[in-house]
Design a protein around this motif. Sequence first.
Motif, PDB file in Angstrom:
ATOM      1  N   VAL A 193       0.860  -1.181   0.000  1.00 53.28           N
ATOM      2  CA  VAL A 193       0.000   0.000   0.000  1.00 53.28           C
ATOM      3  C   VAL A 193       0.897   1.233   0.000  1.00 53.28           C
ATOM      4  N   GLU A 194       0.304   2.389  -0.143  1.00 52.00           N
ATOM      5  CA  GLU A 194       1.070   3.630  -0.170  1.00 52.00           C
ATOM      6  C   GLU A 194       0.562   4.596   0.891  1.00 52.00           C
ATOM      7  N   ARG A 195       1.477   5.417   1.387  1.00 49.39           N
ATOM      8  CA  ARG A 195       1.126   6.510   2.286  1.00 49.39           C
ATOM      9  C   ARG A 195       1.985   7.705   1.896  1.00 49.39           C
ATOM     10  N   GLY A 196       1.330   8.780   1.496  1.00 48.30           N
ATOM     11  CA  GLY A 196       2.061   9.981   1.093  1.00 48.30           C
ATOM     12  C   GLY A 196       2.960   9.748  -0.095  1.00 48.30           C
ATOM     13  N   GLY A 197       2.563   8.827  -0.985  1.00 47.26           N
ATOM     14  CA  GLY A 197       3.373   8.554  -2.158  1.00 47.26           C
ATOM     15  C   GLY A 197       4.518   7.598  -1.911  1.00 47.26           C
ATOM     16  N   VAL A 198       4.660   7.088  -0.693  1.00 46.29           N
ATOM     17  CA  VAL A 198       5.735   6.151  -0.348  1.00 46.29           C
ATOM     18  C   VAL A 198       5.145   4.757  -0.164  1.00 46.29           C
ATOM     19  N   THR A 199       5.776   3.767  -0.784  1.00 41.84           N
ATOM     20  CA  THR A 199       5.295   2.395  -0.700  1.00 41.84           C
ATOM     21  C   THR A 199       5.515   1.828   0.700  1.00 41.84           C
ATOM     22  N   ARG A 200       4.466   1.255   1.263  1.00 40.06           N
ATOM     23  CA  ARG A 200       4.568   0.598   2.571  1.00 40.06           C
ATOM     24  C   ARG A 200       4.553  -0.916   2.347  1.00 40.06           C
ATOM     25  N   GLY A 256       9.232   2.091   6.246  1.00 37.73           N
ATOM     26  CA  GLY A 256       7.852   1.662   6.419  1.00 37.73           C
ATOM     27  C   GLY A 256       6.858   2.796   6.537  1.00 37.73           C
ATOM     28  N   VAL A 257       7.341   4.020   6.744  1.00 35.25           N
ATOM     29  CA  VAL A 257       6.495   5.215   6.879  1.00 35.25           C
ATOM     30  C   VAL A 257       5.390   4.939   7.905  1.00 35.25           C
ATOM     31  N   SER A 258       5.795   4.587   9.127  1.00 38.12           N
ATOM     32  CA  SER A 258       4.842   4.251  10.176  1.00 38.12           C
ATOM     33  C   SER A 258       5.369   4.754  11.510  1.00 38.12           C
ATOM     34  N   ARG A 259       4.563   5.551  12.191  1.00 34.47           N
ATOM     35  CA  ARG A 259       4.933   6.000  13.541  1.00 34.47           C
ATOM     36  C   ARG A 259       5.135   4.817  14.466  1.00 34.47           C
ATOM     37  N   SER A 260       4.196   3.878  14.419  1.00 34.83           N
ATOM     38  CA  SER A 260       4.249   2.729  15.325  1.00 34.83           C
ATOM     39  C   SER A 260       5.519   1.918  15.106  1.00 34.83           C
ATOM     40  N   ALA A 261       5.876   1.694  13.833  1.00 35.65           N
ATOM     41  CA  ALA A 261       7.070   0.914  13.533  1.00 35.65           C
ATOM     42  C   ALA A 261       8.325   1.617  14.031  1.00 35.65           C
ATOM     43  N   LEU A 302      11.959  11.029   2.317  1.00 36.21           N
ATOM     44  CA  LEU A 302      11.659  10.089   3.397  1.00 36.21           C
ATOM     45  C   LEU A 302      11.707  10.783   4.752  1.00 36.21           C
ATOM     46  N   LEU A 303      12.719  11.635   4.961  1.00 37.56           N
ATOM     47  CA  LEU A 303      12.858  12.306   6.249  1.00 37.56           C
ATOM     48  C   LEU A 303      11.683  13.240   6.507  1.00 37.56           C
ATOM     49  N   SER A 304      11.316  14.034   5.508  1.00 38.24           N
ATOM     50  CA  SER A 304      10.204  14.970   5.690  1.00 38.24           C
ATOM     51  C   SER A 304       8.893  14.238   5.918  1.00 38.24           C
ATOM     52  N   GLN A 305       8.704  13.116   5.217  1.00 40.74           N
ATOM     53  CA  GLN A 305       7.489  12.331   5.392  1.00 40.74           C
ATOM     54  C   GLN A 305       7.431  11.715   6.791  1.00 40.74           C
TER      55      GLN A 305
END
Length: 491
Positions: A193-200, A256-261, A302-305
Amino acid sequence: MTAIGERRTNASRRGRAQQPPRGRDRFGAVTLLTVYLVLLFAIPSNVTIDALNSLGRPSLLWGVVLMVFWTLSRLQRRRGDPRPIRQPVRFAFALLFVIALVSFTAALLRGQPADQVSPAFTALVRLMSWAGVVLVAVDGIRTMTDLVRITRRIAIAAGLLAALGILQFLTKQTIVDFFNLIPGLSSSGGGVVERGGVTRASGTAIHPLEYATTLIGAFPLVIAAAISHGFRWHHTKVMLRWWAPVAAIVISALVGVSRSAIIGFFIAALAMIPAIPRRYRAGVVTAAVLLIAVVIASLPGLLSQTVALFTGAGTDPSTQSRVGGLDRAPEFIGASPLYGVGFGTFLPRYYIFDNAWVLITVELGVLGVAALAGVVLSSVWSAWVARRQSGHDDVSLLGYSLAVSMLAMAVMFTFFDGLSFPISAGMFFLVAGLCGSLRNIGATDAWLNADGRPRRDLAEGSRVPAADEQVLRAERPRATRDRAPDASGSG
């Protein structure tokens, strides 16, 4: 060689000379758990056997096989087999199982909609599958050799799973779709899936958070496996082989673009720093920081996201859903606060709690969530007590990493419903079982002193009958023959 080293060598020789018959309850435990590990990690969570629907997940079915195996081994116990040591992990899980049965019975007596009966039965089968994993690990793995073997296989499996996730991130493809082509198998959901244009990436998991929780739970064990092989720079290939999975998990957590991760990763990583030998600690931390810097520099945006995930948490829909779930929880818990509305009967149509602890409180009540917390606490206690009882470096390292692994997954369960997802739930109960098995090993070390004779100053609950002394005398030497190298790096 020191005097203590000579005494241990002599004890090891005596143990090899006696070689009493091994208990049937330990036959094939490592192999059985390895099969479970392969089915759990290698086959996508969304793949099931058509004829069995939700009960058709291979890892779930194999867990039931483990339960049958454990039951038969209990029925075939012989007089000369070692008696089980008191196991708080076994007791806590049994309590959870009983509460789930009471809750299930009460739910059926109250009457349930037709579409909730089948999920309730499926939930009980899942619980039985987890029971097989816990009990085979607790009662089947009784030597350090076997425990090191299965934990290193977990490290390898986690490294491969992380590598798959990185490949999915780079290609934006699921890669494991070929399982759909196998006759008799079907899949639903999952994928990237994607979040903010980044593949998760999700690896073989259904959801990226399931993937992240599994890797974070394995991360301390992966670090322990790398540390146990030492820091011998003249054996670069060995070092790369065992530190590569560590690097793969670090990269997976970052992309992973995930706070939890990210939160779970840093909890596990920071907790494992004290386990690294002091003279190598600065070098390992520096290497980790450099790896993180390289990943961030290689992936613009990635850093800004990632920063936006935390700065915009107050307006993020997922965060608002979790906070709203806490507000709505008393409304559902009040229906049956003691033993819940029934395990597996609270369907998503009522509400989606991104919190395993809240959902268990709804389904199993206050007693159920207390029992689940008991599984976590008893697992951590068992691993910690084993460290104190043993005095061996490898037991200390593995006990520490197992305790961190259990605590890290318990924290991750506050961010999503981890017990509803096969891989994260299976990993959770596998680690709990391994904590219990380390308790056996620590108690055996407490029973034997350096001369291989029984000690009399045992901790309460660790006493082993004298009839089992001959069996245990051979247990530890068999484990020490294949010990991992000294973590100091001297080999």
